[in-house]
Design an enzyme around this catalytic site. Structure first.
Site, short mmCIF file in Angstrom:
data_model
loop_
_atom_site.label_atom_id
_atom_site.label_comp_id
_atom_site.label_asym_id
_atom_site.label_seq_id
_atom_site.Cartn_x
_atom_site.Cartn_y
_atom_site.Cartn_z
N CYS A 170 35.85 46.53 46.26
CA CYS A 170 35.26 47.86 46.29
C CYS A 170 33.92 47.90 47.02
CB CYS A 170 34.97 48.36 44.87
SG CYS A 170 36.37 48.40 43.80
N GLY A 180 37.15 48.50 51.31
CA GLY A 180 38.29 49.01 50.57
C GLY A 180 38.93 50.18 51.29
N ASN A 203 31.86 47.93 41.49
CA ASN A 203 32.45 46.84 42.24
C ASN A 203 32.29 45.58 41.39
OD1 ASN A 203 33.28 44.96 44.17
ND2 ASN A 203 31.27 44.90 45.15
N GLY A 204 33.38 44.79 41.29
CA GLY A 204 33.29 43.56 40.52
C GLY A 204 34.38 43.49 39.48
N TYR A 257 32.70 36.54 55.03
CA TYR A 257 33.75 37.44 55.48
C TYR A 257 33.57 38.92 55.14
CZ TYR A 257 38.33 39.58 55.91
OH TYR A 257 39.36 40.43 56.24
#
Lengths: 473, 473, 473, 473
Positions: B19, B48, B122-123, B265
């Site tokens: 996310c 995302g 996010n996570g 990345y």
């Protein structure tokens, strides 16, 4: 509730039912139940066109699919096939002003201390604000505007040892009108409010003696090739599981108050409600209307589509010929018109096509089911006169609609009701009819052949059978 | 959670970030904030692509719009204009196996005892199962599979007197990795987990000195024409309201563990994370890789797109010429192929187009960011050899990826990692490279220029900085 | 013609009209004509639901918009506004087996020696194969399967000095049935075949004394708020231009042969054809049918929707009560059913809902407009009996349909007609009726009140008024 | 031509190629050819994104599918499977102002005296107006704006005894640039204009020795797993049929004039044109540019994506480091911005993301392929300076683009070319660069390694190799 951004929805011209529900349970059969639930939803499509949804159970997992639009918009071949299992509940919904968002589509499916649950319901809770405040106070949070979410939260918090007990306990907290179906991994629970305001019936599948159905209307049962067993009783909580169906408990029902508008307008003509067929009731209302009225007309026509059935009864009782005076264009979708008045008048002609050769020079008795905002009636009368009708006499197959409904029928706002604060004569002048006559409350009750005290006639009389009023009016 | 019916999603070939989040608050400015939040979401699109959503506050009401698809699929001109207000949070999401349903799109908006709230995060929480069990036990019910819903429920139940205190109390209950933004009617709260695993930064709008931004990456801030102020500290809870921003509280942070894959990345090349630019870090990894490796090649190429940056560093450090050996077809969407092998081989050629004149007869050093399942690497090597490469030497700009991530990066399943249980030599044989070399953990750390103990290198070393493991592996 | 790839189209259960056309010209008015043409298309929607299109002229340029689907699918607000000009022709089309491709949507617009031209037509040329062969031989090429393209090619090659002369010359080459409208930069030409097989009428706009309309049915004129002037004469070529309308020329019309099925089924009930209202003609057929038949029934019902009008006449003439015995589900779109027979039977119940309380124990006279393939009739009879009807007597408001139509009505294949090669008694057995009676040809003619020699009754008698037969049967 | 109603299309910022074509014939193989033609279209997608289409032949019937959008938008699994046969031609198209309507999608399929035919072409006829006038005069009519329809009409009217002769005769009538493929029931004909302006090559399938391919670029051949045989010669007419391929005839080719922009910009980097690889030519142009220029810079960057290849050559020749200074957002679709300037500036930042850490304080040499309207260049320079670049020196890998192309490259309108009537210094000032240098015509020719007299350099020199000019400029 946080609002989704949306464009405005055109106001409806008839009273609007909020929802239809269906549930089927058939653990012992080997077949997938989703295709049958889909047929049931199709049969209830007239009760709500804004969204459709289904949740199935395969004994372990609940599977859901729902979306905005009509049943065939939401459910294609793939969607149906991807819903496994032998238990299913489904829902069609009318989007009201308060309840139009995607987040409010039903069934609502959740995880709880009772495992996965899904609920679908029709009606409106009158003590919803109180219940919501209590829930929020106790640390719950709400993601939708639906009564369904309130009910599920109460069930989840019930601290009972099994689901039927938790539902039964929750039902005692609810005030208002409801017909609801709840799906768990291994059963369906179906309940109807203590006054039986919203309809709910029980049926069985013919092809499968152990499969039972609950539905808002019997037409869903017959469309499935099933047989109607009986109505769910006011206040009753039914359980459908692998042992068949059983009546779990019964809330006290000091008074019945079945919604008269189900027979007047909402129900599909082939449905049976309170042991009476809706089409025949409508014809009977038309007869009562003719008998009560002074009729000076050459022909009788029905306002399509819902005025046709009472018009047939009206013609029969009055001895006047029934005619097709105006037809409805079956292909009308969105119509775009330029913003000058001349062309806006044309919009009505697209939807309603008068047959001048039938109307020309005639005194026309038009039968319609009700008057809500009055706009459509006025347009219809103009249309008929433009097509040559000498006189237009409007007969309404329900009493003056003057009180808003708080039990799940739209509009719920008094100010939208044109008959509110107007005499019949004032209303006649407003819509331009040569005469305007309503059936009386007693005439309606005679046609329904249901005891007056067992009916909810609040929208005509203002006597609300359930005390609370969520709007604080 | 009840499942929506869906067809299978193709497995991804790179590690996948779950996310991206963004929040902007600007009460004192007169402008609508939604168009800016939209630009921020656009900048985070690489984090995302499965769904996008936004919730705004006008001081009284929260307004939301979310849907499946890319930012421009969900947000057109109308959708943006229909989101009024000066506070906004937004979210882009990658659909993982567990988290692919429409019901799981974020932000999640609810009503609670603290009024309307919306959250985006996010996570992944590692004690989610425990928290969920406790919530269900206490009578809560859950409608989604998201950690967001768990967090909001805990906030709603906190019994604190105001929202920041409730959030602070809730954060103490959470274990795992998170960067989260919460919108209420009059503030945004932003929090980062105590080890700082997921990135979150604070910026300000240049055009509006009182408008502040929180975002997963600084590229969202710069895309808005804003300036990066600093990272949100591990364990910090920030409040953005009409007084600007303030640090409300700080959870104890005994250890930092910033995800190394953000630099390898995930992050956009122009983002700054831990005060370092991602593109320059990638070049530095390529340099370390070249210095650590035995290089017998004529040319250096990058596997498009993510191998290009380390390849530039590799070429610089090795003194070999950097070339474009294979290009990526920018127009590839779905590709349909008949089910015979000959043609399936052609599918790779559609996506990756080798330049035979560059490769022919050459010993080629190819740089890629990582190997997850190995399929793409094998296809790339075959492609290069078919195009004439004499030898193909594969260099990977990260250490062997052998341990699944439990903090929000996919795949979370060990068995999907091809390097798991294989030596580098076995892996080389499997994918058909003439040689295969990974950068060492120390080389990676040198390139990152972050203290090794401040990094999460669990996917390479198996040393998980946060103890709990939701999968029970 | 090269074929577009398509999935199969379900076979229709009623005779199918190919098309409807409309044209409006109003050079002297200041208004855009496209919104009116759009309303005209809406009124003709029942004549074709597969595609819709419109071409307008602003005096210099022709503008077009067409597409697959219903009128509101093809034309939204934007599409209508982007069609400027004071002249317009429009078309709705039924997709037949031969004519289902997007390339065949009409109007067809071209450039020619006469400038830009567009054409829309209803009907079928019987010498099409000969004309096509001649055109290809002379170096023409064809891009569609439409007769429209043949006609336009002949006009383009006519070597006449002006467009009306070129059209008049071309009409002399055509054999078959047609009603066509042609738009050039400065005029509309409208023509009807010499036997007047397909309908075409002339009307005027009420709001604009210099604006004239041609349309397949008068309902398009009245829906526009216009007045019907007269029918276009068989063989007549009309010109609508800035001077109003004028009759350019008249092909010799040795015989009239107006399609009887227009009155039986195709036309909208409020349309006037051959100076007769379609609804009243249908009632008259129902009366003739009752007078000719032996009627042993308790109630009369119509097969919805097209059997309702003759059923009203039948009830009137027979003195039996008219009832609503079966209703049609207005919401039915695509219905997906699993491939086992039990459920396929359910599909009919979705579309047609019998009212058991009306039918139970009754001898039911059902009136339908025609029998084509017989499947629907058989299903209807089963449905009524399952709902409790003691006997079902089927009365058909047209003679046995035994000969395929070559003039634009589907099916054009003899073998699809169930009455072909079967006696009425054999047919009765096949569909399971207790009795089956058709109106006689003479009874039909009496009801139509048109001279028998002025009608096309070929589908009943096999006597084709136009000699050529494109199928070579 | 009648116009379809459409909204405006944003003007392109690079020269735009009109089309790509592909044809495959494999009568002796048993496989369906459509999936291969689809892969070929995918490989040519960069030559046109507005529409895609394919026509196949099974020996008797031609089957077609075409539509607006990208190849995967038009062709899904079903569409490909519904195109049977062993011969296929395909087309991708760029919508130009003149040629943007659905009716103009290719291939164009017709019936003619030679049976069913389909054509697809790239290029533009310069004597189109003359040819069209002649055709209309002789009684032909035209339904599209395409040169394809003109060519097919001429073939249909040729009065030759077989198709190859008819095509050969027609080619002698054409002036302008073209690469065309024609499919009949039993062959493909492929032709290239006498100066060889537009590219067209011949290849063979590796898996099928009797299957041959013609395509605009060799990348379509290699994407199919095939081998390039040779270019189709200027003026050559090739026949592909069951006997393989053969050269039917050769128009006199007094001069070659291959479009230089194919190598500069249009072709995919892995394509081979005139026996040269496009990527290596671009690097060579970058080298020439560096050698010709005065370079005072610290780093070299390419304007993404088309400036990257020449930038690599430029860096190599200048000895300066190649860097990634700005990246392109791969996810950008439609971007909606409010109409105030501040935010419009933000739109560029969404699409192009500068890496400040690379640019800060540097003298930056930016390489781009060309300048058409100048807007993008100015925005790029501002972006780089805002990100910290001390100086921005713009180097263009083609000579000043001052003359519109009449052979199929957009813009075809002189007034849209910003270099028209401006000195390089004036242009530098306009776009805000610190210096601006173009490669010379001779430098370009050296890099191309093609004799100057064999190239079309008209857009740089104004010397048009084909005399006629359809615009009459």
């Amino acid at each position: 509730m946080p609002h989704e951004a949306m464009t405005s929805i055109p106001t409806a011209e008839t009273p609007q039912e909020a929802c239809g529900v269906v549930g089927i349970f058939s653990e012992n059969s080997k077949i997938n139940i989703a295709p049958f639930c889909y047929l049931g939803l199709y049969a209830l499509q007239h009760r709500g066109q804004a969204s459709a949804g289904m949740v199935t159970s395969d004994g372990n997992t609940l599977w859901q699919k729902k979306g905005l639009g009509l049943v065939p918009d939401v459910f294609g071949k793939d969607e149906i096939e991807e819903l496994p299992g032998y238990g299913a509940i489904g829902h069609v919904r009318l989007a009201t002003d308060k309840d139009r968002h995607a987040v409010n589509t039903q069934p609502l499916a959740v995880r709880s201390a009772f495992g996965s649950l899904a609920i679908a319901h029709n009606g409106r809770l009158t003590n919803r604000n109180t219940l919501e405040a209590g829930l929020l106070q106790s640390g719950a949070m709400l993601q939708t505007d639906t009564d369904s979410e309130i009910i599920l939260n109460l069930i989840a918090k019930s601290e009972e040892t099994n689901l039927p007990k938790a539902v039964a306990k929750t039902l005692r907290l609810l005030e208002g009108a409801y017909a609801l179906v709840i799906l768990s991994q291994d059963m369906i629970l179906a309940a109807r409010d203590p006054v039986g305001n919203r309809p709910l019936c029980l049926g069985k599948m013919e092809t499968d003696p152990e499969a039972f159905i609950v539905a808002s209307e019997s037409c869903a049962v017959s469309n499935l090739g099933g047989k109607l067993i009986r109505e769910v009783e006011p206040g009753e909580l039914l359980v459908l599981d692998k042992r068949g169906y059983s009546s779990h408990s019964l809330l006290p029902s000091p008074k019945k108050a079945f919604c008269a508008f189900e027979h007047i307008y909402f129900a599909r003509p082939d449905s049976i409600l309170s042991d009476k067929n809706a089409y025949l009731v409508r014809k009977a209302i038309g007869k009562e209307l003719a008998l009560e009225s002074k009729v000076n007309a050459d022909i009788v026509i029905g306002a399509p589509d819902s005025g046709i059935s009472p018009a047939l009864g009206f013609a029969e009782a009055s001895g006047l010929p029934f005619e097709t005076g105006v037809i409805k264009n079956r292909y009308v979708g969105r119509v775009f018109l330029e913003p000058n008045q001349a062309r806006r008048d044309l919009a009505v002609r697209i939807k309603l096509n008068p047959i001048a050769e039938v109307l020309n020079g005639k005194r026309v008795a038009v039968i319609d089911d009700s008057i809500v905002r009055g706009t459509t009636s006025a347009q219809l009368i103009t249309l008929l006169k433009d097509a040559g009708a000498k006189e237009v006499h409007l007969y309404i197959a329900s009493p003056p609609y003057r009180y808003a409904c708080f039990y799940g029928v739209e509009p719920s706002n008094q100010s939208e009701l044109v008959a509110r604060g107007r005499t019949v004569e004032e209303l006649r002048t407003l819509i331009g009819a040569d005469s305007l006559q309503y059936v009386s409350v007693d005439g309606l009750v005679r046609a329904l052949a249901i005891a007056k005290e067992d009916l909810c006639l609040a929208c005509f009389t203002g006597e609300y059978p359930i005390s609370s009023n969520p709007n604080g009016d």
